[in-house]
Design a protein around this motif. Structure first.
Motif, PDB file in Angstrom:
ATOM      1  N   ARG A 193       0.809  -1.214   0.000  1.00 21.17           N
ATOM      2  CA  ARG A 193       0.000   0.000   0.000  1.00 21.17           C
ATOM      3  C   ARG A 193       0.849   1.275   0.000  1.00 21.17           C
ATOM      4  N   THR A 194       2.138   1.148  -0.211  1.00 21.27           N
ATOM      5  CA  THR A 194       3.018   2.306  -0.313  1.00 21.27           C
ATOM      6  C   THR A 194       3.307   2.575  -1.781  1.00 21.27           C
ATOM      7  N   VAL A 195       3.070   3.802  -2.205  1.00 18.57           N
ATOM      8  CA  VAL A 195       3.279   4.183  -3.596  1.00 18.57           C
ATOM      9  C   VAL A 195       4.779   4.217  -3.884  1.00 18.57           C
ATOM     10  N   GLY A 196       5.149   3.643  -4.990  1.00 16.03           N
ATOM     11  CA  GLY A 196       6.542   3.652  -5.409  1.00 16.03           C
ATOM     12  C   GLY A 196       7.313   2.412  -5.041  1.00 16.03           C
ATOM     13  N   ASN A 243      10.209   1.240  -7.577  1.00 16.03           N
ATOM     14  CA  ASN A 243       9.831   1.330  -8.979  1.00 16.03           C
ATOM     15  C   ASN A 243      10.197   2.689  -9.539  1.00 16.03           C
ATOM     16  N   TYR A 244      10.817   2.686 -10.680  1.00 14.33           N
ATOM     17  CA  TYR A 244      11.190   3.917 -11.370  1.00 14.33           C
ATOM     18  C   TYR A 244      10.180   4.160 -12.481  1.00 14.33           C
ATOM     19  N   HIS A 245       9.476   5.259 -12.408  1.00 13.93           N
ATOM     20  CA  HIS A 245       8.437   5.587 -13.397  1.00 13.93           C
ATOM     21  C   HIS A 245       9.007   6.558 -14.413  1.00 13.93           C
ATOM     22  N   GLU A 259       8.429   3.424   5.202  1.00 18.93           N
ATOM     23  CA  GLU A 259       8.364   4.843   4.879  1.00 18.93           C
ATOM     24  C   GLU A 259       9.744   5.390   4.539  1.00 18.93           C
ATOM     25  N   THR A 260      10.742   4.972   5.271  1.00 19.46           N
ATOM     26  CA  THR A 260      12.105   5.429   4.995  1.00 19.46           C
ATOM     27  C   THR A 260      12.597   4.905   3.650  1.00 19.46           C
ATOM     28  N   GLY A 305      14.082   6.330  -1.668  1.00 16.80           N
ATOM     29  CA  GLY A 305      14.002   6.062  -3.099  1.00 16.80           C
ATOM     30  C   GLY A 305      13.525   7.267  -3.887  1.00 16.80           C
ATOM     31  N   ARG A 306      12.516   7.967  -3.356  1.00 18.75           N
ATOM     32  CA  ARG A 306      12.039   9.172  -4.043  1.00 18.75           C
ATOM     33  C   ARG A 306      13.124  10.246  -4.087  1.00 18.75           C
TER      34      ARG A 306
END
Length: 793
Positions: A510-513, A531-533, A595-596, A601-602
């Motif tokens: 449920r965490t985006v990315g 994931n790299y978009h 979360e970390t 990653g972001r």
């Protein structure tokens, strides 16, 4: 030329001729010496080229040869610095066995008659001692290096016995009535195939007998099913030849019902052969009835080398047969005296140990098993698979968490057969965890000799078989106690990781990315991929960027001060571009961890895109600069005129009429991504700062922690206390920025999570606050909104 010739030459009247003869003699001598040197060099070249180095010259001395052997045994120094090895604990009894091999080579040079008498004495003594020690009366012995060779020769003996015309007809008699060899499904892998290959029989001659599935041990041969299989083979015209039973299966150490199997073999005139580690207990004063029945079998194989810690001693197959001619035809006996010297190392070792020494070693191994079994019965989440708790020399156990839902006071179920989970995924997870547990215990306590074994019903288990390892490794009672202590330390880690795996999977999904990767073969919390978009359709470029981001993510996570282990996964068979998280403890904050990972990653992705954008801006700026330089050159040509471009004329013209050109410099603004004039710089004598560059994206997920508390750990404070502190305004945190060291970012007073670009973040947050103060006319700034905006940044 010899001395006499030289004296005669000196007596010649003509001194010129004498001098010529002398010079000729020296010249010929020089030519002969050179030719001899060339021949010697050619011989040396031939020797170096075609003959290995150690064989050159007149041979090596004993010290050099032994030094070479030592280097081959222990390896080079630089290789051994990175890995440790354990040499077998030989002891004096081991030296006696090694002495036996040397004496066998020395005795073999005796004359034939003396050699025959000596070998006969050695063979008869050793056979008598072994038959008395292991309660096998009136038996003969065959000594062999490969422990399967004895069973192979027994099969040949039975074939010669059951097929009277086999010596004359050969395989023709086997074709008319196909022999059948029955082997338990719990026997060692590849035994039936090895027998067929050596005997020249098809694989259809081997029948695997299933073990019990309803009653009794899961590793004992099903006698009723065996009876039906034999009847079916007899009806099809086959000949039941031999049955291989186990007194201690290779995996779990269970013993077949040897008494009933012997009755069944007598009914169908079959040969019963028994092998297994439990046969060693026949030398003890008390022997269980199940193992004692092995003394009535037709043959048995003993592996005394591992039981007693004797290096390079042969295995022994004891058998009973009345026709010595058939034994000779099968290869169980030999007329060559040298072959009888195989028993010499065992003959020396048995005399050195004596009856008390032999019994003491086997008894010590059984006591080690009992000590471990008693400790395992008091541990939760540990299931054992032991056939006979009173005398079993093999202990097999595994980690199994469903035991926590059962009655804690009942330990009788602990000794029963291990029941694997219903779901196949759970089975794989438990196998993975027990594989990790066995490897950890073997690494922490190498003297214990524990290993990992794959069983058909139980799956992956940890096995302790001291009869096969204790004499070699020198295992003592304190090693078993230390093994239990290490096991107690690993159980909480296993239970915590198993419980948090599902929570980790849900948080990641449920965490985006983030993408959860299911890898049942990974012993740890789980596997995650960032994931790299990208809008580009170049799959290779996306794959490279994905690898780059996840590699950098793994590096950032390993830099954090935490107890977790982040890695790229196993060397073979793992997923690519993933972060593998190892075993965890119960105080892990899964939400903070996920979360970390997502925030880091972001941050890496944004930095990567910022770098790409800046690269594109610089490239376009360079192109624009080149165009402007070309345009400026054209304007300069028009302004100066064509005559000034001619070398000689231009210099004279410039001398008479100097040309005052205006300087038009350019500077490239990285922030704006454009070329700007340097006129203002020359006027003000200083370079302008331009617009403020955008802030570097950083993750602000570091939570307040107590002194010494590592990352991703749940705080000892209550949840209410956290709810109260979470309502503190973000404005208070902004006020504390001036009191922090310059290398700390918000939320890093208690066990800081190191962030890059803390100074830039401070300036951006302060500028944000000042801007909101300016635009707020009637009310103070909404601190909650500022906090939300800061989190979005």
């Amino acid at each position: 030329m010899n001395d006499k010739s030289q004296s005669r030459l000196s007596e010649m009247v003509d001194p010129t001729l004498a001098e010529m003869g002398k010079n000729l003699n020296e010249a010929m001598k020089m030519l002969e010496d050179n030719q001899r040197k060339v021949e010697e060099e050619n011989e040396k070249k031939y020797a170096r080229k075609d003959i290995p180095g150690p064989l050159q010259g007149s041979g090596q001395d004993m010290v050099s040869i032994l030094q070479l052997v030592q280097n081959l045994m222990h390896g080079e120094e630089e290789e051994e610095t990175s890995q440790s090895y354990r040499i077998q604990n030989l002891g004096e009894q081991g030296h006696m066995a090694l002495l036996g091999h040397s004496l066998a080579a020395y005795i073999s040079v005796l004359d034939r008659e003396r050699l025959r008498k000596l070998t006969t004495r050695i063979l008869s003594d050793t056979t008598l001692w072994l038959c008395r020690l292991f309660r096998y009366e009136n038996g003969s012995a065959y000594y062999h290096e490969d422990d399967r060779e004895g069973l192979l020769k027994i099969c040949r003996l039975v074939i010669h016995t059951r097929y009277e015309d086999y010596t004359l007809e050969g395989f023709n008699v086997l074709y008319t009535k196909q022999p059948v060899i029955y082997i338990s499904s719990a026997a060692r892998t590849g035994l039936g195939q090895a027998l067929c290959n050596q005997l020249g029989l098809p694989l259809s001659c081997v029948c695997r007998v299933p073990c019990n599935t309803m009653f009794g041990s899961q590793h004992q041969m099903d006698v009723a099913l065996l009876d039906r299989l034999i009847k079916d083979d007899v009806e099809f015209g086959k000949l039941p030849l031999l049955l291989v039973a186990n007194a201690g299966t290779p995996g779990a150490g269970h013993t077949d019902k040897l008494g009933r199997l012997k009755e069944l073999c007598e009914q169908y005139k079959m040969w019963l052969h028994v092998e297994g580690v439990n046969l060693a207990t026949l030398a003890l004063g008390y022997v269980s009835s199940s193992v004692l029945a092995a003394t009535k079998c037709d043959s048995m194989t003993l592996t005394l080398g591992s039981w007693l810690g004797l290096p390079a001693v042969p295995a022994v197959t004891l058998y009973r047969h009345e026709d010595p001619s058939l034994s000779l035809a099968a290869g169980l006996t030999s007329s060559q005296p040298v072959e009888k010297l195989r028993a010499l190392p065992l003959w020396l070792s048995l005399q050195y140990l004596g009856h008390d020494g032999i019994v003491e070693r086997i008894k010590h191994a059984s006591q080690l098993s009992q000590r471990l079994l008693e400790n395992l019965k008091n541990l939760d989440f540990i299931k054992t698979s032991v056939e006979d708790e009173l005398s079993s020399p093999v202990v097999v156990f595994k980690f199994f968490q469903e035991y926590s839902n059962r009655d804690q006071t009942s330990h009788a179920a602990q000794a029963s057969t291990i029941q694997h989970p219903i779901m196949s995924n759970e089975r794989h997870i438990y196998d993975t965890f027990n594989q990790w547990l066995g490897e950890q215990l073997a690494q922490l306590v190498p003297a214990s000799g524990v290993d990992v074994v794959e069983l058909e019903d139980e799956g992956t288990c940890v096995r302790f078989s001291p009869l096969m390892t204790s004499a070699v490794l020198g295992t003592e009672i304190q090693d078993i106690d230390y093994l239990v202590d290490c096991l107690k330390m690993k159980i909480p880690v296993l239970t915590s990781t198993l419980q948090l795996r599902e929570e980790f999977e849900q948080e990641v999904r449920r965490t985006v990315g983030l993408l959860y990767i299911e890898d049942l073969a990974w012993p740890g919390l789980g596997v995650v991929r960032y994931n790299y978009h990208s809008d580009e359709k170049n799959d290779d470029k996306q794959e490279k960027e994905l690898e780059k981001i996840n590699t950098e993510l793994l590096k950032k996570l390993n830099e954090l001060e935490s107890d977790l282990t982040f890695s790229l996964g196993p060397e073979f068979g793992g997923q690519k571009n993933c972060v593998y998280i190892g075993m965890v403890t119960e105080d892990l904050d899964v939400s903070e961890l996920v979360e970390t990972i997502a925030a880091t990653g972001r941050e890496i992705e944004e930095n990567s895109r910022l770098l790409e954008n800046m690269t594109e801006v610089v490239r376009k700026g360079i192109q624009e600069a080149q165009l402007q330089l070309q345009k400026a050159n054209e304007e300069r040509l028009l302004e100066e005129g064509l005559l000034r471009q001619i070398p000689v004329v231009g210099s004279v013209l410039n001398w008479f009429s100097p040309f005052q050109a205006s300087s038009k410099g350019r500077t490239f603004n990285l922030t704006a991504g454009s070329l700007e004039s340097t006129e203002s710089m020359y006027v003000s004598k200083a370079q302008g700062t331009g617009s403020t560059p955008p802030p570097t994206p950083t993750s602000s997920l570091a939570k307040q922690r107590l002194p010494g508390q590592k990352a991703f750990k749940r705080s000892l404070r209550s949840s209410d206390g956290f709810s109260e502190t979470s309502s503190i305004s973000h404005c208070d945190d902004l006020d504390k920025l001036d009191q922090r060291p310059p290398n700390l970012s918000p939320g890093q007073e208690q066990g800081p999570l190191e962030m890059e670009g803390a100074e830039e973040q401070k300036e951006v947050v302060q500028a944000k606050t000042d801007t909101e103060d300016i635009h707020s006319d009637k009310s103070p700034p909404d601190c909650t909104k500022v906090e939300d905006q800061g989190s979005q940044r």
